[in-house]
Design an enzyme around this catalytic site. Structure first.
Site, short mmCIF file in Angstrom:
data_model
loop_
_atom_site.label_atom_id
_atom_site.label_comp_id
_atom_site.label_asym_id
_atom_site.label_seq_id
_atom_site.Cartn_x
_atom_site.Cartn_y
_atom_site.Cartn_z
N GLY A 48 -27.82 -9.94 -46.85
CA GLY A 48 -27.17 -10.14 -45.94
C GLY A 48 -27.40 -11.35 -44.97
N GLN A 53 -29.16 -15.46 -37.56
CA GLN A 53 -30.39 -15.68 -37.99
C GLN A 53 -30.96 -16.87 -38.34
OE1 GLN A 53 -29.07 -12.01 -40.78
NE2 GLN A 53 -31.60 -12.08 -40.00
N CYS A 114 -35.55 -6.46 -43.15
CA CYS A 114 -34.81 -7.38 -41.51
C CYS A 114 -35.80 -9.09 -42.89
CB CYS A 114 -34.08 -7.47 -40.54
SG CYS A 114 -33.44 -9.11 -39.75
N LEU A 115 -34.47 -9.75 -42.20
CA LEU A 115 -34.93 -11.16 -42.42
C LEU A 115 -35.79 -11.90 -41.66
CD1 LEU A 115 -32.74 -13.24 -45.25
CD2 LEU A 115 -34.84 -11.79 -45.61
N HIS A 156 -25.93 -3.41 -40.56
CA HIS A 156 -27.34 -4.39 -39.79
C HIS A 156 -26.35 -5.78 -39.49
CE1 HIS A 156 -31.65 -5.35 -41.08
NE2 HIS A 156 -30.56 -6.74 -40.57
N GLU A 157 -25.84 -6.56 -40.16
CA GLU A 157 -25.15 -7.57 -39.47
C GLU A 157 -24.43 -7.73 -38.59
OE1 GLU A 157 -26.41 -9.33 -40.93
OE2 GLU A 157 -27.21 -8.22 -42.89
N HIS A 160 -26.14 -7.47 -35.51
CA HIS A 160 -27.35 -8.66 -35.34
C HIS A 160 -26.16 -9.57 -34.54
CE1 HIS A 160 -30.65 -9.11 -37.62
NE2 HIS A 160 -30.34 -9.46 -38.45
#
Ligand code: ZN
Length: 202
Positions: A48, A53, A114-115, A156-157, A160
């Site tokens: 995702g 991000q 997480c990226l 999670h997304e 963000h």
């Protein structure tokens, strides 16, 4: 060139992203952004990616859990995570509703990364089921229900898009580097919690 992924500490990751005007979704700028997000997610690779991000404070996220990403886990792990492949989908201006949240037992606790927090992971409690209302990349209204790992990715997304990172929700004693992760992920979560002195029933 695919855009660089902003890392924790970048102010954009802590801002509340703006809703996308419905009339803008089909315009070139938005369609280009979505393509860039998909490319960045696949290159990372990740399951995702939210627009903040890549430095864009708009309420857009892309999600895709490909069959090949599941290959590193055993069938038992995948059953435990309730993780199945999720085809690519785009969520815009999402409204998320957590389902079955009445007590801690109905939360799933697993390691998550997480990226934008590259190289680390931690146990994060998440609702097992969610309902999501949003627009897609064709500006169509979509309502979906998700469970297991897909529900985790969506939470999670959407976090963000509200300026939240998993760091805000993690069981902080479980925070670890990717190098240390296999030591913990090989064990059942209940055992990890015992070893770390985490009381799951909070
Ligand atoms: Zn993330």
């Amino acid at each position: 060139m695919t855009p660089e992924i902003c890392q924790a500490g970048h102010p954009v990751l802590r801002q509340r992203a703006l809703a996308v005007p419905e009339a803008d979704i089909l315009k070139d700028g938005c369609q280009h952004l979505i393509r860039e997000m998909i490319a960045a997610m696949r290159e990372a690779p990740g399951v995702g990616l939210a627009a903040p991000q890549i430095g864009v404070s708009l309420q857009i996220a892309v999600i895709e859990d490909r069959p090949e990403y599941l290959a590193r886990w055993t069938p038992e792990n995948l059953r435990e995570f309730e993780r199945i492949p999720v085809p690519l989908h785009v969520i815009i201006n999402p409204e998320l509703e957590l389902l079955e949240q009445e007590n801690a037992e109905q939360q799933a606790v697993f390691f998550e990364g997480c990226l934008s927090v590259a190289g680390f992971g931690a146990l994060v409690p998440r609702a097992k089921r969610v309902r999501l209302r949003c627009l897609n990349e064709r500006a169509e209204a979509v309502e979906l229900e998700a469970s297991g790992w897909h529900a985790r990715i969506l939470q999670h997304e959407v976090d963000h898009l509200h300026g939240r990172l998993y760091l805000d929700r993690m069981l902080s004693r479980s925070f670890c580097t990717q190098q240390q992760m296999p030591y913990w992920t090989e064990k059942p979560v209940a055992e990890v919690c015992r070893e770390l002195g985490i009381d799951l029933v909070r």
